[in-house]
Design a protein around this motif. Structure first.
Motif, short mmCIF file in Angstrom:
data_model
loop_
_atom_site.label_atom_id
_atom_site.label_comp_id
_atom_site.label_asym_id
_atom_site.label_seq_id
_atom_site.Cartn_x
_atom_site.Cartn_y
_atom_site.Cartn_z
N ALA A 1 -2.94 10.62 -3.95
CA ALA A 1 -2.83 11.68 -4.80
C ALA A 1 -3.30 12.41 -3.79
O ALA A 1 -3.43 14.42 -3.60
N GLU A 2 -4.81 12.67 -2.76
CA GLU A 2 -5.74 13.37 -1.71
C GLU A 2 -4.57 13.82 -0.80
O GLU A 2 -5.61 13.36 0.89
N HIS A 3 -3.61 12.91 0.08
CA HIS A 3 -3.30 13.23 0.81
C HIS A 3 -1.88 13.52 1.21
O HIS A 3 -1.23 13.43 0.16
N PRO A 4 -2.21 14.85 1.64
CA PRO A 4 -0.47 16.00 1.94
C PRO A 4 1.18 14.95 2.02
O PRO A 4 1.41 15.72 1.93
N VAL A 5 0.50 14.21 3.08
CA VAL A 5 1.88 13.84 3.79
C VAL A 5 1.89 12.75 3.10
O VAL A 5 1.00 11.50 2.97
N ALA A 6 3.14 11.82 2.71
CA ALA A 6 3.57 10.65 2.75
C ALA A 6 2.92 9.27 4.29
O ALA A 6 2.80 9.71 5.40
N ILE A 7 2.19 8.85 4.10
CA ILE A 7 1.51 7.47 4.73
C ILE A 7 2.23 6.24 5.47
O ILE A 7 2.69 6.21 4.49
N ASP A 8 2.33 6.25 6.35
CA ASP A 8 3.39 5.06 6.92
C ASP A 8 2.77 3.86 7.33
O ASP A 8 1.22 3.35 8.40
N PHE A 9 2.29 2.57 6.68
CA PHE A 9 1.62 1.26 6.78
C PHE A 9 2.45 0.20 7.40
O PHE A 9 3.48 -0.08 7.23
N LEU A 10 2.24 -0.36 8.65
CA LEU A 10 2.48 -1.38 9.64
C LEU A 10 1.28 -2.27 9.33
O LEU A 10 0.75 -2.12 9.33
N LEU A 11 2.14 -3.88 8.62
CA LEU A 11 1.25 -4.38 8.53
C LEU A 11 1.36 -6.28 8.63
O LEU A 11 2.95 -6.22 8.64
N PRO A 12 0.89 -6.43 9.75
CA PRO A 12 1.64 -8.43 10.50
C PRO A 12 1.26 -9.09 9.08
O PRO A 12 0.55 -9.14 8.16
N ASP A 13 2.19 -9.58 9.25
CA ASP A 13 1.44 -11.27 8.23
C ASP A 13 2.54 -12.70 9.15
O ASP A 13 3.34 -12.82 9.22
N LEU A 14 1.39 -12.31 9.80
CA LEU A 14 1.22 -13.91 10.15
C LEU A 14 1.02 -15.40 10.22
O LEU A 14 -0.54 -14.95 8.72
N PRO A 15 1.12 -16.23 10.76
CA PRO A 15 0.33 -17.38 10.51
C PRO A 15 -1.57 -17.59 10.93
O PRO A 15 -1.94 -17.26 11.27
N GLY A 16 -1.71 -18.27 9.55
CA GLY A 16 -3.93 -17.96 9.69
C GLY A 16 -3.56 -19.10 11.14
O GLY A 16 -4.84 -19.05 11.75
N GLU A 17 -2.74 -20.30 11.26
CA GLU A 17 -2.94 -20.79 13.06
C GLU A 17 -3.58 -20.49 14.41
O GLU A 17 -3.55 -19.92 14.70
N TRP A 18 -2.63 -18.65 13.80
CA TRP A 18 -2.73 -17.70 15.46
C TRP A 18 -4.25 -17.56 15.53
O TRP A 18 -4.80 -16.65 16.48
N SER A 19 -4.36 -16.68 14.45
CA SER A 19 -5.84 -16.92 14.31
C SER A 19 -7.11 -17.77 15.04
O SER A 19 -7.92 -17.64 15.55
N THR A 20 -7.24 -18.57 14.07
CA THR A 20 -7.63 -19.78 14.59
C THR A 20 -7.49 -20.31 16.08
O THR A 20 -8.26 -20.60 16.70
#
Length: 329
Positions: free
Chosen positions: A160-179
């Motif tokens: 509502a407060e942003h003049p243009v559409a926003i593109d989000f790129l979100l990774p869905d990764l196994p937690g084992e990668w962070s570990t």
């Protein structure tokens, strides 16, 4: 010359061989040659073969290589999502998708996605209820077919407060990668963090409030901050996402301990508690998700004017300097 034959099963028109073993052009009584004008139409190429295959967008998670198709056309906000297994990473993505798809993500509305089937797949568990009873496991453990490359989800939203559409790129990764980053110093699979606009560092809030696990969870969260800073010195701002806010509230002293570590490392850290799903009637499912999304909106980089106008000319001569009323030489 092309021909046709009224005899059933005769293939003279396509093979040139008479069904009765006659010479089609001289001794076959049924042979009928096509007029030259029709023959020319048959020879004409009615539909040319395309020069290349048309690129259709993949419905699965996007690879890092395919992100260039989106990022090359418009500014995108890439989010790096880090955290141990069962810290609520996938649950937050599912909650975000379900809220958005039902028009219940406060202040945002859905605009587009290049990975709808992938989003639908990870959210199926949350939609399998039996007799009004929620499933024991809302989301499945993330597993990737490629153990070396991250899989990304794409969501385009309008705020509502942003003049243009926003593109989000979100990774869905196994937690084992962070570990593996913490325990084995393996960070090659998390290289996308260097391009991220913001990082969600996920931590299970229930582990930060239970006496038997609190100190271990604090220590591990500090290790994540240390490893991120070690491997990615130019770290973007980090949001500490405290999940399972429906079960307990983390006290300020615990948060301050983690924040002090971030300050010592020179990391910009903010905190957002979320409840992706809820077993507490006083805490609605999706609590904190809209605020998390709003806090993650990246600022589109300012692009300087390609050829800025100068009020004054440097030097004595200016060639082709057009001004009102004529040309100044």
């Amino acid at each position: 010359m092309l021909a046709e034959c009224p005899q059933e099963n005769c293939t003279v028109g396509t093979t040139g061989q008479c069904l009765l073993n006659h010479d089609p052009a001289s001794s076959c009584p049924h042979y009928q040659a096509l007029p030259e004008e029709l023959e020319s139409l048959v020879d004409e190429e009615l539909l040319s073969e395309p020069e290349h295959n048309l690129p259709f967008h993949s419905s699965n998670t996007l690879t890092e290589d395919s992100l260039s198709l989106i990022m090359g056309s418009r500014y995108c906000t890439m989010i790096g999502i880090i955290g141990p297994p069962d810290s609520g990473k996938t649950a937050a993505l599912v909650s975000l998708y379900l809220l958005l798809s039902h028009g219940r993500l406060a202040g945002f509305e859905y605009a587009d996605s290049r990975s709808l089937m992938a989003l639908d797949e990870i959210s199926r568990g949350a939609r399998r209820w039996t007799g009004g009873t929620p499933p024991q496991q809302m989301t499945a453990h993330t597993e990737l077919s490629d153990d070396r490359a991250a899989g990304f989800l794409h969501l385009r939203v309008r705020a509502a407060e942003h003049p243009v559409a926003i593109d989000f790129l979100l990774p869905d990764l196994p937690g084992e990668w962070s570990t593996a980053m913490v325990e084995e110093s393996r960070h090659d699979r998390l290289a996308f963090v260097q391009r991220a606009d913001v990082i969600w560092l996920m931590v299970d809030g229930s582990r930060l409030t239970t006496p038997g696990t609190r100190q271990g969870a604090i220590h591990r969260t500090k290790l994540y901050l240390q490893r991120l800073k070690e491997f990615f010195p130019d770290l973007p701002r980090v949001i500490l996402v405290v999940t399972r806010a429906d079960t307990s509230v983390v006290n300020e002293k615990t948060i301050a301990t983690i924040s002090d570590e971030a300050i010592a490392l020179g990391i910009s850290l903010s905190v957002q508690a979320v409840s992706s799903f809820s077993i507490n009637p006083d805490v609605p499912a999706g609590t904190g998700i809209p605020e998390l999304v709003r806090a993650s909106i990246g600022k589109e980089p300012d692009v300087g004017e390609f050829w800025p106008l100068s009020e004054e000319n440097s030097g004595i001569r200016a060639i082709g300097n057009v001004v009102r009323g004529g040309i100044d030489i």
